[in-house]
Design a protein around this motif. Sequence first.
Motif, PDB file in Angstrom:
ATOM      1  N   LEU A   8      39.570  49.440  43.257  1.00 53.24           N
ATOM      2  CA  LEU A   8      38.285  48.739  43.338  1.00 53.24           C
ATOM      3  C   LEU A   8      37.793  48.355  41.950  1.00 53.24           C
ATOM      4  N   LEU A   9      37.937  49.264  40.992  1.00 56.49           N
ATOM      5  CA  LEU A   9      37.495  48.959  39.624  1.00 56.49           C
ATOM      6  C   LEU A   9      38.321  47.846  38.998  1.00 56.49           C
ATOM      7  N   ASN A  10      39.585  47.760  39.375  1.00 57.05           N
ATOM      8  CA  ASN A  10      40.446  46.713  38.856  1.00 57.05           C
ATOM      9  C   ASN A  10      40.003  45.330  39.332  1.00 57.05           C
ATOM     10  N   ASP A  11      39.465  45.269  40.542  1.00 57.17           N
ATOM     11  CA  ASP A  11      39.106  43.997  41.160  1.00 57.17           C
ATOM     12  C   ASP A  11      37.624  43.685  41.118  1.00 57.17           C
ATOM     13  N   SER A  12      36.826  44.527  40.471  1.00 54.79           N
ATOM     14  CA  SER A  12      35.380  44.327  40.504  1.00 54.79           C
ATOM     15  C   SER A  12      34.712  44.860  39.240  1.00 54.79           C
ATOM     16  N   LEU A  13      33.416  44.585  39.154  1.00 47.53           N
ATOM     17  CA  LEU A  13      32.578  45.043  38.043  1.00 47.53           C
ATOM     18  C   LEU A  13      31.423  45.844  38.608  1.00 47.53           C
ATOM     19  N   VAL A  14      31.012  46.891  37.919  1.00 48.36           N
ATOM     20  CA  VAL A  14      29.889  47.707  38.364  1.00 48.36           C
ATOM     21  C   VAL A  14      28.582  46.980  38.040  1.00 48.36           C
ATOM     22  N   LEU A  25      30.615  44.058  42.009  1.00 46.71           N
ATOM     23  CA  LEU A  25      30.786  42.621  42.199  1.00 46.71           C
ATOM     24  C   LEU A  25      32.269  42.315  42.119  1.00 46.71           C
ATOM     25  N   CYS A  26      32.815  41.727  43.173  1.00 44.24           N
ATOM     26  CA  CYS A  26      34.224  41.352  43.180  1.00 44.24           C
ATOM     27  C   CYS A  26      34.444  40.256  42.137  1.00 44.24           C
ATOM     28  N   LYS A  27      35.549  40.356  41.398  1.00 47.14           N
ATOM     29  CA  LYS A  27      35.864  39.392  40.331  1.00 47.14           C
ATOM     30  C   LYS A  27      36.447  38.102  40.903  1.00 47.14           C
ATOM     31  N   ASP A  28      35.782  37.539  41.897  1.00 45.16           N
ATOM     32  CA  ASP A  28      36.217  36.290  42.516  1.00 45.16           C
ATOM     33  C   ASP A  28      34.999  35.408  42.733  1.00 45.16           C
ATOM     34  N   SER A  29      34.825  34.425  41.864  1.00 45.71           N
ATOM     35  CA  SER A  29      33.636  33.571  41.942  1.00 45.71           C
ATOM     36  C   SER A  29      33.730  32.530  43.051  1.00 45.71           C
ATOM     37  N   ASN A  30      34.815  32.536  43.841  1.00 45.78           N
ATOM     38  CA  ASN A  30      34.877  31.649  45.001  1.00 45.78           C
ATOM     39  C   ASN A  30      33.800  31.995  46.025  1.00 45.78           C
ATOM     40  N   HIS A  90      34.287  52.059  51.427  1.00 44.16           N
ATOM     41  CA  HIS A  90      33.565  50.985  50.744  1.00 44.16           C
ATOM     42  C   HIS A  90      33.269  49.889  51.749  1.00 44.16           C
ATOM     43  N   LEU A  91      32.139  49.232  51.569  1.00 46.72           N
ATOM     44  CA  LEU A  91      31.721  48.166  52.474  1.00 46.72           C
ATOM     45  C   LEU A  91      31.645  46.848  51.711  1.00 46.72           C
ATOM     46  N   HIS A  92      32.390  45.865  52.173  1.00 42.77           N
ATOM     47  CA  HIS A  92      32.354  44.523  51.600  1.00 42.77           C
ATOM     48  C   HIS A  92      31.143  43.782  52.164  1.00 42.77           C
ATOM     49  N   HIS A  93      30.441  43.061  51.304  1.00 48.42           N
ATOM     50  CA  HIS A  93      29.326  42.192  51.689  1.00 48.42           C
ATOM     51  C   HIS A  93      29.612  40.830  51.062  1.00 48.42           C
ATOM     52  N   ILE A  94      30.031  39.885  51.891  1.00 49.11           N
ATOM     53  CA  ILE A  94      30.471  38.590  51.384  1.00 49.11           C
ATOM     54  C   ILE A  94      29.560  37.503  51.918  1.00 49.11           C
TER      55      ILE A  94
END
Length: 140
Positions: A8-14, A25-30, A90-94
């Motif tokens: 999770l830390l690899n793919d996101s920022l706290v 925050l997921c590191k995907d600005s799409n 973990h819960l994704h909120h997209i």
Amino acid sequence: MFEVAPQLLNDSLVLGDFSLSRLLLCKDSNYPWFILVPRREGVREIFELSEEDQIQLIRESSYLSQQLNRGFNADKMNVAALGNQVPQLHLHHIVRYSNDPAWPGPVWGKVPAQPYTDSELANMQQRIAMLLTEEFTPAP
């Protein structure tokens, strides 16, 4: 001691913390894509949390969803706890839009992740700090 799973830390920022959960925050600005991780060691499923923590997680998830929906003018909020690749609860909120690259399907693997620029990230952090005013402490 609680630690966010390395995947999770690899793919996101706290971004900060609610009373129970860490917000990433997921590191995907799409997509405006956020992840709530309850700060409880060894928990894989919602039912493994205490009843009090289950209620608090739903409060935090509902509040986050409501604020994201309002603040980002979502067409639809996708909220999911999958855990097939990362077993830590973990819960994704997209935030979804009818014109986003994956609509109406799932976001996973549809298009390559688009990293945030420094200015986009700063803007997102500021936006979240303005939206989440209840029981949220932004990361330093």
